[in-house]
Write a protein that holds these residues in place. Structure first.
Motif, PDB file in Angstrom:
ATOM      1  N   ARG A 174      14.683  29.765  62.180  1.00 54.67           N
ATOM      2  CA  ARG A 174      15.372  30.082  60.925  1.00 54.67           C
ATOM      3  C   ARG A 174      14.410  29.984  59.737  1.00 54.67           C
ATOM      4  NH1 ARG A 174      19.194  33.454  62.061  1.00 54.67           N
ATOM      5  NH2 ARG A 174      21.103  32.575  62.940  1.00 54.67           N
ATOM      6  N   TYR A 175      13.483  29.042  59.785  1.00 51.96           N
ATOM      7  CA  TYR A 175      12.478  28.929  58.709  1.00 51.96           C
ATOM      8  C   TYR A 175      11.611  30.185  58.675  1.00 51.96           C
ATOM      9  CZ  TYR A 175       8.029  27.721  56.537  1.00 51.96           C
ATOM     10  OH  TYR A 175       6.900  27.756  55.771  1.00 51.96           O
ATOM     11  N   LYS A 176      11.185  30.658  59.855  1.00 52.26           N
ATOM     12  CA  LYS A 176      10.339  31.854  59.901  1.00 52.26           C
ATOM     13  C   LYS A 176      11.105  33.092  59.460  1.00 52.26           C
ATOM     14  CE  LYS A 176       6.971  30.220  63.279  1.00 52.26           C
ATOM     15  NZ  LYS A 176       6.261  30.501  64.543  1.00 52.26           N
ATOM     16  N   GLU A 177      12.385  33.133  59.750  1.00 54.41           N
ATOM     17  CA  GLU A 177      13.207  34.265  59.293  1.00 54.41           C
ATOM     18  C   GLU A 177      13.273  34.296  57.758  1.00 54.41           C
ATOM     19  OE1 GLU A 177      17.719  36.085  59.925  1.00 54.41           O
ATOM     20  OE2 GLU A 177      17.235  34.068  60.605  1.00 54.41           O
ATOM     21  N   ARG A 178      13.467  33.137  57.152  1.00 49.49           N
ATOM     22  CA  ARG A 178      13.493  33.079  55.676  1.00 49.49           C
ATOM     23  C   ARG A 178      12.125  33.437  55.095  1.00 49.49           C
ATOM     24  NH1 ARG A 178      16.480  28.441  57.056  1.00 49.49           N
ATOM     25  NH2 ARG A 178      14.672  27.093  56.649  1.00 49.49           N
ATOM     26  N   LYS A 179      11.059  32.976  55.742  1.00 44.86           N
ATOM     27  CA  LYS A 179       9.705  33.289  55.280  1.00 44.86           C
ATOM     28  C   LYS A 179       9.429  34.788  55.386  1.00 44.86           C
ATOM     29  CE  LYS A 179       4.884  31.866  55.920  1.00 44.86           C
ATOM     30  NZ  LYS A 179       3.930  31.092  56.727  1.00 44.86           N
ATOM     31  N   LEU A 180       9.895  35.404  56.464  1.00 46.82           N
ATOM     32  CA  LEU A 180       9.763  36.849  56.630  1.00 46.82           C
ATOM     33  C   LEU A 180      10.442  37.578  55.472  1.00 46.82           C
ATOM     34  CD1 LEU A 180       9.030  39.328  58.467  1.00 46.82           C
ATOM     35  CD2 LEU A 180      11.274  39.012  59.550  1.00 46.82           C
ATOM     36  N   GLY A 181      11.626  37.107  55.101  1.00 49.18           N
ATOM     37  CA  GLY A 181      12.351  37.722  53.995  1.00 49.18           C
ATOM     38  C   GLY A 181      11.633  37.569  52.665  1.00 49.18           C
ATOM     39  N   ARG A 182      11.025  36.411  52.445  1.00 49.24           N
ATOM     40  CA  ARG A 182      10.325  36.168  51.177  1.00 49.24           C
ATOM     41  C   ARG A 182       9.041  36.985  51.079  1.00 49.24           C
ATOM     42  NH1 ARG A 182      11.278  30.746  52.539  1.00 49.24           N
ATOM     43  NH2 ARG A 182       9.056  30.527  53.072  1.00 49.24           N
ATOM     44  N   GLU A 183       8.288  37.057  52.172  1.00 45.17           N
ATOM     45  CA  GLU A 183       6.945  37.625  52.120  1.00 45.17           C
ATOM     46  C   GLU A 183       6.872  39.116  52.454  1.00 45.17           C
ATOM     47  OE1 GLU A 183       4.712  33.400  53.283  1.00 45.17           O
ATOM     48  OE2 GLU A 183       4.482  35.148  54.585  1.00 45.17           O
ATOM     49  N   ILE A 184       7.801  39.619  53.231  1.00 46.36           N
ATOM     50  CA  ILE A 184       7.748  41.025  53.634  1.00 46.36           C
ATOM     51  C   ILE A 184       8.879  41.831  53.006  1.00 46.36           C
ATOM     52  CG2 ILE A 184       7.677  42.624  55.590  1.00 46.36           C
ATOM     53  CD1 ILE A 184       5.270  40.752  55.399  1.00 46.36           C
ATOM     54  N   GLY A 185      10.067  41.294  53.011  1.00 44.96           N
ATOM     55  CA  GLY A 185      11.213  42.009  52.452  1.00 44.96           C
ATOM     56  C   GLY A 185      12.507  41.457  53.010  1.00 44.96           C
ATOM     57  N   GLU A 186      13.610  41.783  52.375  1.00 46.92           N
ATOM     58  CA  GLU A 186      14.911  41.266  52.792  1.00 46.92           C
ATOM     59  C   GLU A 186      15.187  41.630  54.252  1.00 46.92           C
ATOM     60  OE1 GLU A 186      19.660  41.573  51.574  1.00 46.92           O
ATOM     61  OE2 GLU A 186      18.136  42.663  50.429  1.00 46.92           O
ATOM     62  N   VAL A 187      15.611  40.636  55.039  1.00 41.47           N
ATOM     63  CA  VAL A 187      15.838  40.833  56.467  1.00 41.47           C
ATOM     64  C   VAL A 187      17.217  41.451  56.694  1.00 41.47           C
ATOM     65  CG1 VAL A 187      16.042  39.699  58.712  1.00 41.47           C
ATOM     66  CG2 VAL A 187      14.305  38.922  57.074  1.00 41.47           C
ATOM     67  N   SER A 188      17.259  42.509  57.490  1.00 42.77           N
ATOM     68  CA  SER A 188      18.522  43.153  57.847  1.00 42.77           C
ATOM     69  C   SER A 188      18.488  43.541  59.321  1.00 42.77           C
ATOM     70  CB  SER A 188      18.761  44.401  56.986  1.00 42.77           C
ATOM     71  OG  SER A 188      17.746  45.375  57.212  1.00 42.77           O
ATOM     72  N   TYR A 189      19.665  43.779  59.877  1.00 38.14           N
ATOM     73  CA  TYR A 189      19.751  44.118  61.292  1.00 38.14           C
ATOM     74  C   TYR A 189      20.754  45.238  61.480  1.00 38.14           C
ATOM     75  CZ  TYR A 189      20.202  43.691  66.365  1.00 38.14           C
ATOM     76  OH  TYR A 189      20.202  43.947  67.717  1.00 38.14           O
ATOM     77  N   GLU A 190      20.355  46.267  62.217  1.00 38.06           N
ATOM     78  CA  GLU A 190      21.249  47.378  62.570  1.00 38.06           C
ATOM     79  C   GLU A 190      21.556  47.267  64.052  1.00 38.06           C
ATOM     80  OE1 GLU A 190      21.539  52.262  62.075  1.00 38.06           O
ATOM     81  OE2 GLU A 190      19.673  51.195  61.559  1.00 38.06           O
ATOM     82  N   PHE A 191      22.815  47.060  64.376  1.00 28.69           N
ATOM     83  CA  PHE A 191      23.211  46.790  65.759  1.00 28.69           C
ATOM     84  C   PHE A 191      23.043  48.013  66.655  1.00 28.69           C
ATOM     85  CE2 PHE A 191      26.681  46.869  68.981  1.00 28.69           C
ATOM     86  CZ  PHE A 191      26.244  45.825  69.777  1.00 28.69           C
ATOM     87  N   ALA A 192      23.439  49.184  66.189  1.00 25.77           N
ATOM     88  CA  ALA A 192      23.376  50.402  67.008  1.00 25.77           C
ATOM     89  C   ALA A 192      22.737  51.509  66.182  1.00 25.77           C
ATOM     90  CB  ALA A 192      24.756  50.807  67.491  1.00 25.77           C
ATOM     91  N   CYS A 193      21.427  51.591  66.233  1.00 26.29           N
ATOM     92  CA  CYS A 193      20.664  52.555  65.440  1.00 26.29           C
ATOM     93  C   CYS A 193      20.589  53.888  66.196  1.00 26.29           C
ATOM     94  CB  CYS A 193      19.267  52.023  65.163  1.00 26.29           C
ATOM     95  SG  CYS A 193      18.194  53.162  64.274  1.00 26.29           S
ATOM     96  N   ALA A 194      20.920  54.983  65.516  1.00 26.30           N
ATOM     97  CA  ALA A 194      20.903  56.303  66.143  1.00 26.30           C
ATOM     98  C   ALA A 194      19.568  57.014  65.988  1.00 26.30           C
ATOM     99  CB  ALA A 194      22.017  57.168  65.550  1.00 26.30           C
ATOM    100  N   ASP A 195      18.631  56.439  65.268  1.00 25.72           N
ATOM    101  CA  ASP A 195      17.354  57.082  64.973  1.00 25.72           C
ATOM    102  C   ASP A 195      16.467  57.089  66.222  1.00 25.72           C
ATOM    103  OD1 ASP A 195      14.956  57.993  64.012  1.00 25.72           O
ATOM    104  OD2 ASP A 195      14.774  56.519  62.395  1.00 25.72           O
ATOM    105  N   SER A 196      16.205  58.279  66.760  1.00 23.81           N
ATOM    106  CA  SER A 196      15.368  58.376  67.958  1.00 23.81           C
ATOM    107  C   SER A 196      13.927  57.953  67.676  1.00 23.81           C
ATOM    108  CB  SER A 196      15.394  59.804  68.513  1.00 23.81           C
ATOM    109  OG  SER A 196      14.862  60.722  67.564  1.00 23.81           O
ATOM    110  N   GLY A 197      13.523  58.019  66.397  1.00 25.18           N
ATOM    111  CA  GLY A 197      12.177  57.581  66.050  1.00 25.18           C
ATOM    112  C   GLY A 197      11.971  56.103  66.305  1.00 25.18           C
ATOM    113  N   GLU A 198      13.034  55.318  66.135  1.00 27.88           N
ATOM    114  CA  GLU A 198      12.926  53.878  66.416  1.00 27.88           C
ATOM    115  C   GLU A 198      12.792  53.627  67.910  1.00 27.88           C
ATOM    116  OE1 GLU A 198      12.232  51.790  64.360  1.00 27.88           O
ATOM    117  OE2 GLU A 198      13.201  52.140  62.427  1.00 27.88           O
ATOM    118  N   LEU A 199      13.407  54.469  68.724  1.00 29.79           N
ATOM    119  CA  LEU A 199      13.226  54.340  70.178  1.00 29.79           C
ATOM    120  C   LEU A 199      11.796  54.693  70.559  1.00 29.79           C
ATOM    121  CD1 LEU A 199      14.354  53.797  72.997  1.00 29.79           C
ATOM    122  CD2 LEU A 199      15.109  56.184  73.078  1.00 29.79           C
TER     123      LEU A 199
END
Length: 356
Positions: free
Chosen positions: A159-184
């Motif tokens: 959880r600490y690393k997740e918060r650090k990721l948000g501070r240093e790289i950008g706000e953390v978000s999660y997409e459960f079912a992404c339709a973008d074939s580029g991500e695959l």
């Protein structure tokens, strides 16, 4: 009782409904790898997929999906890609395994992730291990509280690393079912790099496997979860979903962000996403990864072994596979040997990259 063998595409909607009904009747069979969607999907890309349909006076009592190779050698469907195997059958089915093979014209059928509770195959087990499962039946908060209690330091660190990721790289978000074939495509590229880095065979050099993943993603049977920090993709996971069950399958992450433990942050995000989308269990697959010990809620026994009849094909199969499998099993069961084998593979990968 009689058995006839068909190609998966020859099964009609009544047969597919019966298949799903047998799955629903037995919680141990709910895994997506045992669903008709998995067998039908693999059959689109492989000509050797068959299904043994077992009937008695009451109707269909079992479906036995398998691959048929030359010499009467049989494998589970998607062998090497599947984390659960077996016959989808009425719990009361009384059919010796060798009789099933004879009816399907197979001399041997080997397995490495068999549902261990299936009685007909029990005499043929060589090794029994466990597959860990995340149980989200009581919701994400209840599962996370249990995981935190089992490994408070690990949970706090992630959880600490997740918060650090948000501070240093950008706000953390999660997409459960992404339709973008580029991500695959990104997932497969990252995974190929991981295979090369660790000395494993790159599965995505096989066009049929690439096609299979794309097919499952396009049909929705494959669920593509994407973890992002701001606009940057951090980790990606393709799992298979059948009703309330999810089978973890292909995870990968951006190694440039490894200091943030993106894989572990992604697993927590996957669990939350599943709970929010009516998935109550995640099958994590057999393996020696320590993080699974922290995440798991329970285990299901799975077995490795082979059923064989007295045929030339079965004898040749034994010579080619059984001694090597026993060496591999010894390494899996001994942490020191497992670590040593892992180091050897990684060293081999480094030498191969320098020579390329």
């Amino acid at each position: 009782m009689r058995t006839h063998v068909v190609r998966p595409g020859e099964l009609g909607e009544p047969e597919l409904r019966r298949w799903r009904g047998l799955q629903e009747a037995d919680p141990a069979l709910g895994n997506p790898f045992l669903s008709p969607e998995f067998t039908l999907g693999v059959a689109r890309f492989r000509e050797d997929v068959r299904v043994g349909v077992v009937e008695d006076s009451s109707g269909i009592v079992a479906f036995f999906p398998h691959e048929r190779r030359p010499g009467g050698v049989g494998h589970p469907v998607g062998f090497g890609l599947t984390d659960l195997q077996g016959i989808v059958a009425d719990p009361g089915l009384d059919l010796p395994a060798r009789e099933l093979l004879r009816a399907c014209r197979l001399g041997v059928w080997d397995f490495d992730h068999l549902v261990a509770g299936q009685r007909m195959f029990a005499p043929h087990h060589q090794v029994v291990r466990a597959e860990p499962i995340i149980d989200l039946g009581m919701g994400f908060a209840a599962w996370e509280a249990e995981a935190r209690m089992l490994a408070p330091k690990t949970h706090k660190t992630i959880r600490y690393k997740e918060r650090k990721l948000g501070r240093e790289i950008g706000e953390v978000s999660y997409e459960f079912a992404c339709a973008d074939s580029g991500e695959l495509t990104r997932l497969m590229s990252w995974k190929s790099a991981q295979y090369r880095r660790t000395g494993r065979t790159d599965r995505f050099t096989r066009p049929w496997i690439v096609g299979l993943l794309r097919h499952f993603h396009e049909t929705g049977f494959g669920v593509l979860g994407v973890l992002r920090a701001g606009d940057r993709t951090v980790s990606v996971h393709l799992g298979l979903r059948a009703g309330a069950s999810m089978a973890g399958w292909f995870p990968a992450y951006d190694t440039d962000l490894s200091r943030y433990s993106p894989g572990m942050v992604g697993h927590l995000a996957l669990a939350r996403g599943c709970a929010e989308n009516d998935v109550t269990e995640i099958w994590m697959g057999r393996g020696g990864k320590e993080f699974k010990e922290w995440l798991k809620s329970r285990e299901v026994p799975i077995a490795e072994g082979r059923v064989a009849r007295a045929t030339p094909g079965a004898a040749w199969h034994w010579l080619r596979h059984v001694p090597l499998n026993r060496l591999r099993d010894a390494a899996l069961d001994d942490p020191r040997l497992y670590s040593c084998a892992d180091r050897v593979l990684k060293g081999y990968a480094r030498v191969r990259r320098r020579a390329a």
